[in-house]
Scaffold this motif. Structure first.
Motif, short mmCIF file in Angstrom:
data_model
loop_
_atom_site.label_atom_id
_atom_site.label_comp_id
_atom_site.label_asym_id
_atom_site.label_seq_id
_atom_site.Cartn_x
_atom_site.Cartn_y
_atom_site.Cartn_z
N UNK A 57 1.30 -1.56 -0.43
CA UNK A 57 0.70 0.06 0.09
C UNK A 57 1.21 1.42 -0.02
N UNK A 58 0.67 1.91 -1.66
CA UNK A 58 1.77 3.49 -0.41
C UNK A 58 0.25 4.47 -1.35
N UNK A 59 0.25 5.13 -1.01
CA UNK A 59 -0.65 6.35 -1.47
C UNK A 59 -0.41 7.87 -0.33
N UNK A 60 -1.80 8.28 0.30
CA UNK A 60 -0.91 9.37 1.32
C UNK A 60 -2.82 9.41 1.97
N UNK A 147 -2.10 -12.87 10.29
CA UNK A 147 -1.80 -12.25 9.30
C UNK A 147 -0.87 -10.78 10.58
N UNK A 148 -0.05 -9.59 9.27
CA UNK A 148 0.78 -9.29 9.84
C UNK A 148 0.31 -7.69 9.24
N UNK A 149 1.41 -6.48 9.72
CA UNK A 149 1.26 -5.82 8.70
C UNK A 149 2.63 -4.68 8.85
N UNK A 150 3.21 -3.84 8.20
CA UNK A 150 4.60 -3.45 8.37
C UNK A 150 4.51 -2.45 7.89
N UNK A 151 4.30 -1.26 8.49
CA UNK A 151 5.08 0.24 8.19
C UNK A 151 6.71 -0.19 7.44
N UNK A 174 -10.42 -2.03 17.10
CA UNK A 174 -8.76 -2.03 17.86
C UNK A 174 -7.87 -2.89 18.12
N UNK A 175 -6.89 -3.71 16.91
CA UNK A 175 -6.60 -4.29 17.38
C UNK A 175 -4.84 -3.89 17.99
N UNK A 176 -4.16 -4.48 19.34
CA UNK A 176 -3.61 -4.06 19.98
C UNK A 176 -1.89 -4.45 19.41
N UNK A 177 -1.74 -5.07 18.07
CA UNK A 177 -0.58 -5.59 17.90
C UNK A 177 -0.96 -5.22 16.69
N UNK A 178 0.48 -5.47 15.87
CA UNK A 178 0.23 -5.79 14.00
C UNK A 178 0.44 -7.27 13.70
N UNK A 205 3.44 -2.38 4.13
CA UNK A 205 2.89 -3.72 3.80
C UNK A 205 2.17 -4.68 4.21
N UNK A 206 1.56 -5.49 3.99
CA UNK A 206 0.49 -6.17 5.18
C UNK A 206 0.32 -7.63 4.09
N UNK A 207 1.13 -8.93 4.79
CA UNK A 207 1.22 -10.14 5.32
C UNK A 207 0.16 -11.71 5.63
N UNK A 208 -1.10 -11.86 5.14
CA UNK A 208 -1.46 -12.77 5.18
C UNK A 208 -1.02 -14.25 4.52
N UNK A 209 -1.01 -15.42 5.93
CA UNK A 209 -0.88 -16.36 5.50
C UNK A 209 0.79 -17.26 5.44
#
Length: 227
Positions: A57-60, A147-151, A174-178, A205-209
């Motif tokens: 995900x790249x945007x503003x 599921x994990x998100x990475x800024x 809201x989930x308290x973890x990434x 980026x978001x990775x599932x699985x």
């Protein structure tokens, strides 16, 4: 009261139209052209059917456009790209099938990684039957998927300090973890937030699985992320 349509009708009456530039959404008093949604309730949806899968995900986000962008991620996991399993799950001789993740970089120093050739063996050899392989994941009882998100950030600390990305459960909490573990037929939300009154670029980026595992096999550490 939502007066968006009335504002648009007024502008069209004198030959104008709302500006499509994201920096002017709020001055238009409408977010009709905003990507995603400024609300969890109306978040646009994405569907994932195979794991592991990574999204970029790249945007503003931020003034004068939408200050929050939410995306609903629907899971309908049916197959695994990096997993293989024996079929059937319980063989006649009592041995259970196993999963092999061919992408694992942590190979033991004394062993070479296995090579899987699907075209070499078609007939029994030394009383051993050829293994049948597929990418079906149905044999795991009560599975959960990670599921994990990475800024990844933009490299500008003055911008990155004011941007925030969050995971939300299907209950819009809201989930308290990434990282979270969730049923592979469920859904969750990802939110992109501007914490300052200016337009902020982001790179996420978001990775599932990365993990597809039976719930009862989760470690105590992993259970913290279960939703």
């Amino acid at each position: 009261m939502n007066v968006t349509q009335q504002i648009i009708n007024t502008e069209q009456g004198y030959g104008g139209s709302p500006k499509a530039n994201p920096e002017y959404y709020s001055t238009n008093k409408t977010l009709d052209y905003a990507k995603g949604s400024n609300s969890l309730i109306n978040a646009r949806s994405e569907i994932i059917t195979s794991v592991p899968t990574t999204f970029a995900y790249k945007d503003s986000v931020g003034l004068f456009g939408a200050e929050n962008v939410f995306i609903k991620v629907d899971l309908d996991i049916q197959s695994g790209k990096g997993f293989y399993q024996n079929v059937p799950s319980l063989l006649d001789n009592g041995y259970y099938s196993i999963y092999v993740d061919t992408t694992d970089p942590d190979i033991d120093f004394y062993y070479d990684p296995a090579e899987m050739d699907f075209a070499r063996e078609f007939f029994p050899e030394n009383s051993f039957e050829p293994t049948t392989l597929n990418d079906n994941l149905d044999n795991i009882m009560h599975p959960v998927v990670s599921v994990s998100v990475n800024n990844l950030k933009t490299g500008n600390k003055f911008v990155d300090a004011w941007f925030d990305v969050r995971l939300y459960t299907k209950d819009r909490i809201e989930h308290p973890y990434d990282t979270l573990y969730i049923d592979p037929k469920s859904y969750f939300y990802i939110g992109f937030h501007a914490r300052n009154t200016r337009r902020l670029p982001y790179n996420v980026s978001m990775t599932v699985g990365d993990s597809y595992i039976a719930e009862e096999d989760l470690t105590s550490e992993q259970r913290r992320y279960l939703v």
